[in-house]
Motif scaffolding. Structure first.
Motif, short mmCIF file in Angstrom:
data_model
loop_
_atom_site.label_atom_id
_atom_site.label_comp_id
_atom_site.label_asym_id
_atom_site.label_seq_id
_atom_site.Cartn_x
_atom_site.Cartn_y
_atom_site.Cartn_z
N UNK A 226 0.81 -1.22 0.00
CA UNK A 226 0.00 0.00 0.00
C UNK A 226 0.84 1.26 0.00
N UNK A 227 2.10 1.16 0.44
CA UNK A 227 2.98 2.33 0.49
C UNK A 227 3.64 2.62 -0.85
N UNK A 228 3.51 1.71 -1.80
CA UNK A 228 4.15 1.88 -3.10
C UNK A 228 3.29 2.75 -4.02
N UNK A 229 3.86 3.29 -5.11
CA UNK A 229 3.09 4.13 -6.03
C UNK A 229 1.92 3.34 -6.63
N UNK A 230 0.72 3.85 -6.49
CA UNK A 230 -0.47 3.13 -6.92
C UNK A 230 -0.47 2.83 -8.42
N UNK A 231 -0.09 3.84 -9.22
CA UNK A 231 -0.09 3.63 -10.67
C UNK A 231 0.90 2.56 -11.09
N UNK A 232 2.05 2.52 -10.42
CA UNK A 232 3.04 1.51 -10.76
C UNK A 232 2.54 0.11 -10.40
N UNK A 233 1.86 -0.01 -9.24
CA UNK A 233 1.29 -1.30 -8.86
C UNK A 233 0.21 -1.74 -9.85
N UNK A 234 -0.68 -0.82 -10.18
CA UNK A 234 -1.75 -1.15 -11.12
C UNK A 234 -1.18 -1.56 -12.47
N UNK A 235 -0.19 -0.80 -12.94
CA UNK A 235 0.41 -1.10 -14.23
C UNK A 235 1.13 -2.43 -14.22
N UNK A 236 1.86 -2.72 -13.15
CA UNK A 236 2.57 -3.99 -13.05
C UNK A 236 1.60 -5.16 -13.07
N UNK A 237 0.51 -5.02 -12.31
CA UNK A 237 -0.49 -6.10 -12.30
C UNK A 237 -1.11 -6.28 -13.68
N UNK A 238 -1.49 -5.17 -14.32
CA UNK A 238 -2.12 -5.25 -15.63
C UNK A 238 -1.19 -5.89 -16.66
N UNK A 239 0.08 -5.49 -16.65
CA UNK A 239 1.03 -6.01 -17.62
C UNK A 239 1.33 -7.49 -17.35
N UNK A 240 1.46 -7.86 -16.08
CA UNK A 240 1.70 -9.27 -15.75
C UNK A 240 0.54 -10.14 -16.21
N UNK A 241 -0.69 -9.68 -16.01
CA UNK A 241 -1.85 -10.46 -16.42
C UNK A 241 -1.91 -10.62 -17.94
N UNK A 242 -1.63 -9.54 -18.65
CA UNK A 242 -1.62 -9.60 -20.11
C UNK A 242 -0.50 -10.50 -20.62
N UNK A 243 0.68 -10.33 -20.05
CA UNK A 243 1.86 -11.06 -20.51
C UNK A 243 1.74 -12.55 -20.25
N UNK A 244 1.01 -12.92 -19.20
CA UNK A 244 0.83 -14.34 -18.88
C UNK A 244 0.24 -15.11 -20.06
N UNK A 245 -0.64 -14.46 -20.80
CA UNK A 245 -1.35 -15.12 -21.89
C UNK A 245 -0.87 -14.67 -23.26
N UNK A 246 0.31 -14.03 -23.32
CA UNK A 246 0.85 -13.53 -24.59
C UNK A 246 2.24 -14.11 -24.84
N UNK A 247 2.64 -14.11 -26.11
CA UNK A 247 4.03 -14.38 -26.45
C UNK A 247 4.87 -13.22 -25.93
N UNK A 248 6.16 -13.47 -25.72
CA UNK A 248 7.05 -12.44 -25.15
C UNK A 248 7.03 -11.16 -25.97
N UNK A 249 7.08 -11.28 -27.29
CA UNK A 249 7.12 -10.09 -28.14
C UNK A 249 5.87 -9.24 -27.96
N UNK A 250 4.71 -9.88 -27.90
CA UNK A 250 3.47 -9.11 -27.72
C UNK A 250 3.42 -8.50 -26.32
N UNK A 251 3.94 -9.25 -25.33
CA UNK A 251 3.97 -8.72 -23.98
C UNK A 251 4.86 -7.49 -23.87
#
Length: 286
Positions: A226-251
């Protein structure tokens, strides 16, 4: 429109049959979602599948909810889906087999969507697991971002033993968490997995000596998030979720697009300034 803590607390305590939602410390932007049917070992009844997405949607809008913890009241996290609910879900008054099958398919998709709400929530969600985590409980924790348990916790994908194919996300998410071979083992055998084995295969990342130490450790972890930058946490989660189901290049392309918009954020400027000035950063509320 953002809600105040008071308004959120009022909304989050209205009409929940299966959940308890609270902020333990008003000074700490961490909220707890408790499965709250301890007498039924927190079996998932039909109201749960509408209440969880509603709770997450409210918490997603609240600035004081920067990290979430999914936990449970009583000695067990979750014993799976409530069998009476299962019977209700599968029943149909339609004599047409195709129409009845389509009706059941829609119901299953709705249940799946309720579990997926944990992934869709922008805030990080930490699962705190004690006692039994069986069937639908595994579906739930597999959709969380970080999973922790106490030493006596155990896990089982039991659907095969009651004549079902697990259909709420375990078979899709678990292979990405523990590997295909381990997931196949668990799904086909329905065997019980101890906390130690769960840690070894990557199902959980931290094991605590007992529930009290887990509560303390989870709160510290969520407070740190909770002490970390909110946008960075949201972005990291969003990118991790997308990348899980994508090829590396698309991720890589997806994260480049994300950061093209987010690298100009005030939070990044504040993080850099705070480091240069050797002070604690003051991040905005989201």
């Amino acid at each position: 429109m953002d809600l105040t803590v008071e308004e959120a607390a009022a909304e989050l305590n209205k009409g929940f049959q299966t959940l308890e939602i609270l902020q333990k410390d008003p000074a700490v932007p961490v909220w707890f979602i408790y499965l709250n049917r301890p007498a039924q070992r927190n079996a998932l009844s039909l109201p749960f599948f509408s209440e969880l997405p509603r709770a997450l949607a409210l918490l997603d809008r609240i600035p004081s909810a920067r990290a979430l913890v999914l936990s449970a009241r009583g000695p067990h996290f979750c014993s799976g889906i409530d069998l009476s609910s299962l019977k209700s879900i599968s029943s149909s008054s339609d004599d047409d087999r195709a129409a009845a099958a389509e009706e059941l398919r829609r119901r299953i998709l709705d249940l799946q969507s309720a579990i997926t709400a944990l992934e869709r929530c922008r805030k990080p969600v930490v699962a705190a697991i004690q006692g039994a985590c069986i069937g639908g409980g595994v579906d739930l924790v597999a959709a969380c971002d970080i999973r922790c348990c106490e030493d006596k916790a155990y896990f089982a994908v039991k659907e095969v033993d009651v004549g079902l194919v697990a259909d709420l996300g375990t078979l899709q998410r678990l292979p990405k968490i523990v590997g295909f071979g381990n997931a196949m083992d668990l799904a086909l055998t329905g065997r019980k997995v101890s906390a130690g084995e769960a840690k070894a295969m990557g199902l959980v990342s931290r094991v605590f000596a007992d529930p009290a130490k887990m509560d303390e450790g989870i709160f510290a972890l969520a407070k740190e998030l909770a002490a970390k930058p909110a946008l960075a946490l949201m972005g990291t989660k969003a990118v991790m979720m997308k990348s899980r189901d994508m090829a590396v290049e698309k991720g890589l392309d997806y994260v480049a697009t994300w950061n093209a918009g987010m690298l100009r954020s005030r939070e990044l400027e504040e993080a850099v300034l705070a480091k240069l000035q050797k002070r604690k950063p003051n991040f905005s509320k989201m």
